[in-house]
Design an enzyme around this catalytic site. Structure first.
Site, PDB file in Angstrom:
ATOM      1  N   THR A  72       0.864  -0.821  -0.576  1.00  0.00           N
ATOM      2  CA  THR A  72       0.135   0.254   0.331  1.00  0.00           C
ATOM      3  C   THR A  72       0.634   1.416  -0.193  1.00  0.00           C
ATOM      4  O   THR A  72       0.784   2.066  -1.148  1.00  0.00           O
ATOM      5  CB  THR A  72      -0.502   0.257   1.269  1.00  0.00           C
ATOM      6  OG1 THR A  72      -1.898  -0.912   0.965  1.00  0.00           O
ATOM      7  CG2 THR A  72      -2.015   1.226   0.785  1.00  0.00           C
ATOM      8  N   SER A 200       4.312  -7.009  -1.260  1.00  0.00           N
ATOM      9  CA  SER A 200       4.118  -6.865  -0.073  1.00  0.00           C
ATOM     10  C   SER A 200       5.095  -8.504   0.008  1.00  0.00           C
ATOM     11  O   SER A 200       4.872  -9.370   0.172  1.00  0.00           O
ATOM     12  CB  SER A 200       2.711  -6.045   0.526  1.00  0.00           C
ATOM     13  OG  SER A 200       2.552  -5.686   1.653  1.00  0.00           O
ATOM     14  N   THR A 242      12.479   5.103  11.280  1.00  0.00           N
ATOM     15  CA  THR A 242      13.465   3.609  11.685  1.00  0.00           C
ATOM     16  C   THR A 242      13.070   2.493  11.416  1.00  0.00           C
ATOM     17  O   THR A 242      12.529   2.187  11.222  1.00  0.00           O
ATOM     18  CB  THR A 242      13.269   3.659  12.803  1.00  0.00           C
ATOM     19  OG1 THR A 242      14.310   4.880  14.054  1.00  0.00           O
ATOM     20  CG2 THR A 242      14.275   2.027  13.640  1.00  0.00           C
ATOM     21  N   CYS A 329      -9.504  -6.927   1.796  1.00  0.00           N
ATOM     22  CA  CYS A 329      -9.592  -5.088   1.876  1.00  0.00           C
ATOM     23  C   CYS A 329     -11.116  -4.226   1.780  1.00  0.00           C
ATOM     24  O   CYS A 329     -11.547  -3.121   2.270  1.00  0.00           O
ATOM     25  CB  CYS A 329      -8.705  -4.104   1.146  1.00  0.00           C
ATOM     26  SG  CYS A 329      -6.974  -5.042   0.683  1.00  0.00           S
TER      27      CYS A 329
END
Ligand code: PMP
Length: 383
Positions: A72, A200, A242, A329
């Site tokens: 995404t 992903s 990070t 989704c």
């Protein structure tokens, strides 16, 4: 527990990936961008090793790999990140398809609200977008074409090879959402011409919450995608924040395993599909497959069981099989799949359609038992 047949929503983590991540969580505690101690160096080594593993799977260089939180985010950077360049260059036309994941479709629509010109091309009834129809839309101010490699609902492979070559010749940026194909269509992805690519890790048995954006260099230069968040200079400023070292390490490990095992995985995926179709044929149920099966990935089947409501079937067979109708989704509240609608499948067939998706560790015997149970219930429900 039921058999898990919803790999396209999320694949279970590979045990070797998990083991690798536990080791990182326990033994590598630093921030990969710390420059003042060994903990930072060790964390950085893990990140750079993972970058190499991703690059090796995709057949690119590790400097072209950028870690994000998932497809995404990668899709958003690939599309929204070009906004400044679009203003500078006067190229503000984007082409995509109506069967893209919402992470592409909604982003492109947001760009349209911000003044971009957008063309959204429908697929054929085969579930494939016709490359010619996309190329016909290309004009002087076309900035970007964004097309997925494999559709998450139907498993249908899109003509990205053909488009990649044509768009390179016409100097149009090409973004490929390879979330469902990465680690599966390995050879195709290696030979594909594209500018940017997203995936992903959790779809190839890595952890959730980590993904990759690839920015291919041309004449030593990156495409002009810029960060969409402000913050630090991590990932060359493309994705500040990070770096989650264990997630990155897990993503790299999943890519390494996929590279080693994709050919044997393919055979396993194919054997499940064969069994599935055999059981269907034997059941006597009238069915049709949504999308042209000559272009379908071996781990997915979008199936219409005629006269059997998918909602009723899923509720009554929950204890046997875990599957879905539509993508996770958009499946919280039921509305007919926009992907199947775009393919012009009649609404009553869409309402009777389920998506089954599996992985290399799906047990053939358990599959046979539980899918037979499902079919027996389907026969009772059939009107
Ligand atoms: N693109 C495609 C084709 C997908 O299938 C998915 C996940 N369903 C995504 C993008 C988004 O992935 P994530 O939710 O991991 O960001």
């Amino acid at each position: 527990m039921s058999i898990y047949l919803d790999y396209n929503a999320s694949a279970p983590i590979e045990p070797r990936v998990l083991e690798c991540m536990i080791d990182i969580y326990q033994n590598y505690i630093g921030n990969a961008d710390s420059r003042t101690h060994d903990y930072g160096d060790q964390a950085r080594n893990i990140v750079e090793n993972a970058r190499k593993q991703v690059a090796s799977l995709l057949g690119i260089t590790s400097s072209e790999v950028f870690f994000t939180s998932g497809a995404t985010e990668s899709n958003n950077i690939a599309i929204q990140g070009l906004e400044a360049y679009a203003k500078e260059s006067g190229r503000n036309h984007i082409i995509t398809s109506s069967i893209e994941h919402k992470a592409v479709l909604e982003t492109v629509k947001a760009m349209q609200h911000r003044g971009f010109e957008v063309d959204i091309v429908d697929p054929e009834s085969s579930g494939r977008v016709d490359a010619k129809k996309i190329l016909e839309k290309v004009k002087d101010n076309t900035l970007l074409v964004s097309l997925m490699h494999v559709n998450n609902e139907t498993g249908i492979i899109q003509p990205v090879q053909e488009l990649g070559t044509a768009l390179e010749e016409r100097n149009v940026f090409f973004h490929v959402d390879a979330t469902q194909s990465c680690g599966k269509l390995v050879d195709e992805l290696r030979s594909l011409k594209y500018t940017m690519l997203s995936f992903s890790a959790h779809k190839l048995r890595g952890p959730q919450g980590i993904g990759v954006l690839v920015l291919r260099k041309k004449n030593y230069k990156y495409p002009p995608a810029k960060a969409i968040m402000y913050g630090g200079q991590q990932e060359h400023g493309i994705r500040p924040g990070t770096i989650p070292v264990a997630l990155v390490g897990g993503c790299g490990k999943a890519c390494q395993i996929a590279e080693l095992e994709y050919q044997s995985n393919e055979k396993k995926l194919r054997s499940i599909k064969k069994k599935l179709l055999e059981l269907l044929d034997k059941s006597g149920i009238t069915y049709s497959c949504n999308g042209d099966q000559n272009y379908c990935l071996d781990n997915t089947l979008n199936l219409c069981l005629h006269g059997v409501s998918s909602e009723a079937l899923m509720i009554s067979t929950k204890r046997y099989c875990s599957l879905s109708n539509g993508s996770a989704c958009t499946s919280k509240s039921y509305s007919p799949s926009y992907v199947l609608m775009a393919m012009n499948i009649p609404v009553e067939n869409i309402e009777n359609s389920i998506r089954i998706s599996w992985g290399p560790e799906t047990d053939l015997e358990q599959f046979q038992i539980e899918f037979t149970n499902l079919l027996n219930v389907a026969k009772r429900l059939a009107q």
